[in-house]
Scaffold this active site. Structure first.
Site, mmCIF file in Angstrom:
data_model
loop_
_atom_site.group_PDB
_atom_site.id
_atom_site.type_symbol
_atom_site.label_atom_id
_atom_site.label_comp_id
_atom_site.label_asym_id
_atom_site.label_seq_id
_atom_site.Cartn_x
_atom_site.Cartn_y
_atom_site.Cartn_z
ATOM 1 N N CYS A 34 8.746 12.158 -1.677
ATOM 2 C CA CYS A 34 8.129 11.115 -2.526
ATOM 3 C C CYS A 34 9.128 10.457 -3.447
ATOM 4 O O CYS A 34 8.777 9.572 -4.204
ATOM 5 C CB CYS A 34 6.961 11.662 -3.335
ATOM 6 S SG CYS A 34 6.777 13.385 -3.305
ATOM 7 N N ASP A 36 10.633 11.615 -6.058
ATOM 8 C CA ASP A 36 10.632 12.006 -7.477
ATOM 9 C C ASP A 36 11.888 12.815 -7.766
ATOM 10 O O ASP A 36 12.237 13.729 -7.017
ATOM 11 C CB ASP A 36 9.419 12.888 -7.799
ATOM 12 C CG ASP A 36 8.106 12.127 -7.699
ATOM 13 O OD1 ASP A 36 8.117 10.917 -7.981
ATOM 14 O OD2 ASP A 36 7.089 12.728 -7.335
ATOM 15 N N CYS A 59 6.779 9.077 -10.235
ATOM 16 C CA CYS A 59 5.450 8.561 -10.550
ATOM 17 C C CYS A 59 5.007 9.012 -11.936
ATOM 18 O O CYS A 59 5.658 9.829 -12.587
ATOM 19 C CB CYS A 59 4.460 9.045 -9.501
ATOM 20 S SG CYS A 59 4.236 10.829 -9.523
ATOM 21 N N CYS A 103 4.057 17.592 -8.399
ATOM 22 C CA CYS A 103 4.814 17.143 -9.574
ATOM 23 C C CYS A 103 4.971 18.269 -10.583
ATOM 24 O O CYS A 103 6.029 18.414 -11.198
ATOM 25 C CB CYS A 103 4.121 15.966 -10.244
ATOM 26 S SG CYS A 103 4.120 14.488 -9.229
#
Length: 143
Positions: A34, A36, A59, A103
């Site tokens: 993703c 991150d 994000c 996350c």
């Protein structure tokens, strides 16, 4: 996406953003899938975390979890900081949408990577601390 008020608050007003010069420990981890990337800086004095800062590229949930994770470890001993798991971070944020759980895992890993860096620099062993991983997706696959 349904985010809790706490997640939104930490996303809009993240705590502890920035870098610590000559930090005692720095940890960077990413989730290549993703995109991150989290970098955590720890200032440690006499085995206690006196300051924690982060830089996150990712994000809103990634920013919020880094913000909360750094808040949770401030003032704690190195050993206590190890107890700050992704679950603790999620609970402090009143939960995350399932697709964003990774996350909080990233936040935990970045924290642990910074603690590992500190341990390496000072030739100390922190019980229960494992070597950091580069790509967190390998460890926590929840999708």
């Amino acid at each position: 996406m349904n985010y809790s008020e706490k997640v939104m608050d930490h996303f809009m007003n993240p705590r502890n953003v920035g870098e610590i010069e000559n930090a005692s420990g720095v940890g960077q981890v990413g989730n290549m899938k993703c995109g991150d990337i989290m970098k955590v800086f720890l200032q440690i004095e006499d085995g206690r975390i006196v300051d924690a800062k982060f830089k996150t590229f990712g994000c809103g949930a990634a920013v919020a979890t880094s913000s909360m994770a750094t808040e949770l470890v401030k003032g704690k001993t190195v050993e206590e900081a190890l107890q700050v798991t992704n679950k603790a971070v999620m609970e402090a944020l009143d939960g995350l949408p399932p697709v964003k759980v990774h996350c909080s895992c990233l936040a935990e890993e970045a924290l642990h990577a910074a603690l590992w860096d500190y341990a390496q620099k000072n030739n100390i062993v922190i019980d229960g601390l494992k070597p950091p991983v580069e790509d967190v997706e390998e460890l926590h696959h929840h999708e």
